[in-house]
Design a protein around this motif. Structure first.
Motif, PDB file in Angstrom:
ATOM      1  N   GLU A  72       0.826  -1.208   0.000  1.00  0.00           N
ATOM      2  CA  GLU A  72       0.000   0.000   0.000  1.00  0.00           C
ATOM      3  C   GLU A  72       0.861   1.260   0.000  1.00  0.00           C
ATOM      4  OE1 GLU A  72      -3.218   0.040  -0.386  1.00  0.00           O
ATOM      5  OE2 GLU A  72      -3.397  -2.153  -0.315  1.00  0.00           O
ATOM      6  N   PHE A  73       1.914   1.282   0.824  1.00  0.00           N
ATOM      7  CA  PHE A  73       2.810   2.444   0.842  1.00  0.00           C
ATOM      8  C   PHE A  73       3.562   2.577  -0.477  1.00  0.00           C
ATOM      9  CE2 PHE A  73       2.458   2.036   5.542  1.00  0.00           C
ATOM     10  CZ  PHE A  73       2.139   3.362   5.833  1.00  0.00           C
ATOM     11  N   GLN A  74       3.959   1.439  -1.049  1.00  0.00           N
ATOM     12  CA  GLN A  74       4.697   1.479  -2.312  1.00  0.00           C
ATOM     13  C   GLN A  74       3.834   2.056  -3.434  1.00  0.00           C
ATOM     14  OE1 GLN A  74       4.264  -0.618  -5.224  1.00  0.00           O
ATOM     15  NE2 GLN A  74       6.051   0.254  -6.256  1.00  0.00           N
ATOM     16  N   ARG A  75       2.540   1.719  -3.455  1.00  0.00           N
ATOM     17  CA  ARG A  75       1.647   2.215  -4.495  1.00  0.00           C
ATOM     18  C   ARG A  75       1.377   3.716  -4.349  1.00  0.00           C
ATOM     19  NH1 ARG A  75      -0.752  -3.107  -4.595  1.00  0.00           N
ATOM     20  NH2 ARG A  75      -1.889  -2.728  -2.663  1.00  0.00           N
ATOM     21  N   LYS A  76       1.199   4.178  -3.099  1.00  0.00           N
ATOM     22  CA  LYS A  76       0.829   5.581  -2.896  1.00  0.00           C
ATOM     23  C   LYS A  76       2.042   6.509  -2.866  1.00  0.00           C
ATOM     24  CE  LYS A  76      -2.121   8.590  -0.125  1.00  0.00           C
ATOM     25  NZ  LYS A  76      -3.090   8.674   0.989  1.00  0.00           N
ATOM     26  N   TYR A  77       3.169   6.003  -2.338  1.00  0.00           N
ATOM     27  CA  TYR A  77       4.368   6.839  -2.234  1.00  0.00           C
ATOM     28  C   TYR A  77       5.568   6.132  -2.879  1.00  0.00           C
ATOM     29  CZ  TYR A  77       1.507   9.094   1.387  1.00  0.00           C
ATOM     30  OH  TYR A  77       0.497   9.727   2.085  1.00  0.00           O
ATOM     31  N   PRO A  78       5.561   5.971  -4.212  1.00  0.00           N
ATOM     32  CA  PRO A  78       6.624   5.201  -4.878  1.00  0.00           C
ATOM     33  C   PRO A  78       8.020   5.785  -4.683  1.00  0.00           C
ATOM     34  CG  PRO A  78       5.268   6.380  -6.478  1.00  0.00           C
ATOM     35  CD  PRO A  78       4.570   6.486  -5.176  1.00  0.00           C
ATOM     36  N   ILE A 133       9.169   7.796  -2.136  1.00  0.00           N
ATOM     37  CA  ILE A 133       9.601   7.606  -0.744  1.00  0.00           C
ATOM     38  C   ILE A 133       9.931   6.138  -0.496  1.00  0.00           C
ATOM     39  CG2 ILE A 133       8.897   7.754   1.684  1.00  0.00           C
ATOM     40  CD1 ILE A 133       7.171  10.141   0.968  1.00  0.00           C
ATOM     41  N   TRP A 134       9.126   5.247  -1.091  1.00  0.00           N
ATOM     42  CA  TRP A 134       9.353   3.821  -0.882  1.00  0.00           C
ATOM     43  C   TRP A 134      10.713   3.382  -1.414  1.00  0.00           C
ATOM     44  CZ3 TRP A 134       7.703   0.225   2.160  1.00  0.00           C
ATOM     45  CH2 TRP A 134       8.014  -1.106   1.896  1.00  0.00           C
ATOM     46  N   LYS A 135      11.118   3.929  -2.553  1.00  0.00           N
ATOM     47  CA  LYS A 135      12.427   3.578  -3.105  1.00  0.00           C
ATOM     48  C   LYS A 135      13.547   3.897  -2.121  1.00  0.00           C
ATOM     49  CE  LYS A 135      11.365   4.064  -8.042  1.00  0.00           C
ATOM     50  NZ  LYS A 135      11.661   4.845  -9.284  1.00  0.00           N
ATOM     51  N   GLN A 136      13.386   4.989  -1.400  1.00  0.00           N
ATOM     52  CA  GLN A 136      14.412   5.405  -0.455  1.00  0.00           C
ATOM     53  C   GLN A 136      14.364   4.609   0.849  1.00  0.00           C
ATOM     54  OE1 GLN A 136      13.770   9.606   0.093  1.00  0.00           O
ATOM     55  NE2 GLN A 136      13.950  10.070  -2.097  1.00  0.00           N
ATOM     56  N   LYS A 137      13.163   4.206   1.247  1.00  0.00           N
ATOM     57  CA  LYS A 137      12.991   3.575   2.560  1.00  0.00           C
ATOM     58  C   LYS A 137      12.771   2.064   2.513  1.00  0.00           C
ATOM     59  CE  LYS A 137      13.043   7.433   4.951  1.00  0.00           C
ATOM     60  NZ  LYS A 137      14.043   7.706   6.020  1.00  0.00           N
ATOM     61  N   ARG A 138      12.770   1.495   1.326  1.00  0.00           N
ATOM     62  CA  ARG A 138      12.453   0.075   1.187  1.00  0.00           C
ATOM     63  C   ARG A 138      13.328  -0.811   2.059  1.00  0.00           C
ATOM     64  NH1 ARG A 138      12.376  -3.308  -4.534  1.00  0.00           N
ATOM     65  NH2 ARG A 138      11.642  -5.301  -3.658  1.00  0.00           N
ATOM     66  N   GLU A 139      14.611  -0.559   2.084  1.00  0.00           N
ATOM     67  CA  GLU A 139      15.540  -1.391   2.854  1.00  0.00           C
ATOM     68  C   GLU A 139      15.353  -1.228   4.362  1.00  0.00           C
ATOM     69  OE1 GLU A 139      17.373  -3.616   1.387  1.00  0.00           O
ATOM     70  OE2 GLU A 139      16.602  -2.953  -0.563  1.00  0.00           O
ATOM     71  N   GLU A 140      14.629  -0.188   4.764  1.00  0.00           N
ATOM     72  CA  GLU A 140      14.417   0.067   6.191  1.00  0.00           C
ATOM     73  C   GLU A 140      13.047  -0.433   6.677  1.00  0.00           C
ATOM     74  OE1 GLU A 140      15.203   4.166   7.188  1.00  0.00           O
ATOM     75  OE2 GLU A 140      16.541   4.383   5.469  1.00  0.00           O
ATOM     76  N   TRP A 141      12.309  -1.133   5.793  1.00  0.00           N
ATOM     77  CA  TRP A 141      10.935  -1.505   6.126  1.00  0.00           C
ATOM     78  C   TRP A 141      10.847  -2.376   7.372  1.00  0.00           C
ATOM     79  CZ3 TRP A 141       6.360   0.116   6.024  1.00  0.00           C
ATOM     80  CH2 TRP A 141       5.260  -0.725   6.207  1.00  0.00           C
TER      81      TRP A 141
END
Length: 396
Positions: free
Chosen positions: A347-353, A355-363
């Motif tokens: 859901e976060f990846q779809r709405k905030y692509p 930001i998600w690219k930057q924070k994906r490894e910190e999920w």
């Protein structure tokens, strides 16, 4: 006339030549020449091997010749179980073929059971094989079992033909989790990298049952993170996961109103859940909005369910019950197991692509801290008729 005769001769010759290339059924395979796999199981074997177990159907015509098979397989009704080990599943499949006199056919395989020991070590590479191989069905239902899969496959259900039918019938009720090989692969390769699977146990034989049969049942749900089983939830806790996942299809909710004796049971008619993520000032939040329609199926209280004020109390009580189950599930899955089985990451990846690219490894660090809020709306559509109401207006 001569031209017509020539055309007829030419046509006849063409038919004769064509018939040469007709293959007919020379390469057909009879059912009695196949070992039809109904269900399969994989588990940890000896010396780091993989153990593959298969429940094999016995066609009626050959039942007499196969029903007495033993030594590594257990017979039961119209099927028996065989197991083999290998360094990989492909190797185990080849070893399984060696001990069978018929060609293995995977087209009827409807169930895949994964042993808990193997599930805790990791199943990603095994599911990857199941997806890549052309023969096993990716629509087969997947389960995790407490006992070794070959023991579950060897159980003898009382009402159904075999274990495969038993487990498929249970998941088709839509009371709990229903996952196929394809679903599992998508969950493990998704942004959340977490999954849920029905957890199977063999129900001990009843003391009244002289035949001492064990029956496989679904008792809870296995939680997987990064391809490994990290925990298990019971039936009550899994309900709190199904609501946010929008997978609750049926069920009965029983409540009691404060200061009132008795209970009210309501049947779920329909429900819909929507997840709405938001990120503000680096604060990650998600709102779970649920709409549910129910009907009263039993009322052992003295409350008048035709009174709008009483119905409002009932609806609020149901809301509290649903959210209590969700909070219980979140306390275990989000805080303790830290496995995103709700699909928040997607859901976060779809709405905030971006930001998600930057924070994906910190999920893995972000997920336990995501603030969850609930917006649950319940409507009692039908209250049923009390005995007194049914008798109103009836002439004797």
């Amino acid at each position: 006339m001569i031209r017509l005769i020539k055309k007829a001769i030419t046509f006849t010759l063409l038919l004769c030549l064509t018939s040469i290339f007709l293959t007919g059924c020379w390469d057909r395979t009879e059912v009695n020449d196949l070992a039809l796999i109904l269900a399969a199981g994989i588990d940890k074997g000896k010396d780091n091997n993989v153990e593959l177990s298969a429940q094999i159907y016995i066609p009626q015509g050959s039942q007499g010749g196969q029903s007495g098979m033993s030594g590594g397989g257990s017979s039961g009704g119209q099927s028996f179980v065989r197991s083999a080990e290998g360094e990989t599943i492909a190797d185990a499949m080849a070893q399984l073929q060696v001990v069978l006199t018929r060609e293995i056919f995977w087209g009827q395989n409807e169930v895949l059971i994964i042993g808990e020991k193997l599930a805790k070590e990791g199943i990603s590479e095994h599911i990857d094989f199941w997806m890549r191989h052309s023969e096993p069905r990716i629509r087969a239902n997947v389960f995790v079992s407490k006992e070794r899969p070959k023991k579950v496959l060897g159980a003898m259900p009382e009402l159904e033909r075999d274990t495969a039918k038993q487990l498929r019938k249970i998941v088709q009720t839509d009371i709990g989790v229903k996952v196929t090989v394809k679903d599992l692969s998508e969950m493990l390769s998704g942004e959340s990298n977490a999954a849920v699977l029905p957890y199977v146990e063999n129900l001990p034989p009843s003391q009244m049952d002289s035949k001492s049969k064990e029956v496989p049942i679904i008792k809870g749900t296995a939680i997987l993170k990064e391809g490994k089983m990290v925990g298990k939830l019971d039936d009550k806790e899994i309900r709190g996961i199904l609501w946010p996942r929008n997978e609750i299809k049926s069920g009965v909710i029983t409540i009691n109103i404060e200061n009132e004796q008795g209970y009210i049971s309501l049947n779920l008619l329909r429900s819909q859940t929507k997840l709405t993520p938001s990120i503000k000032n680096n604060h990650w939040r998600i709102n779970i909005k649920t709409n549910a329609d129910l009907e009263v199926v039993q009322n052992t209280t003295k409350l008048d369910l035709f009174d709008p004020k009483i119905i409002n109390k009932v609806e609020q009580k149901v809301i509290n019950e649903i959210e209590a189950r969700e909070r219980l599930a979140f306390s275990l899955v989000q805080k303790k197991l830290q496995a995103d089985v709700f699909g928040f990451a997607d859901e976060f990846q779809r709405k905030y692509p971006q930001i998600w690219k930057q924070k994906r490894e910190e999920w893995n660090e972000i997920f336990p801290e995501v603030d969850v809020s609930f917006d649950t709306r319940v409507k009692v559509e039908r209250t049923g008729l009390a005995t007194g109401e049914k008798n109103k207006g009836v002439e004797h």
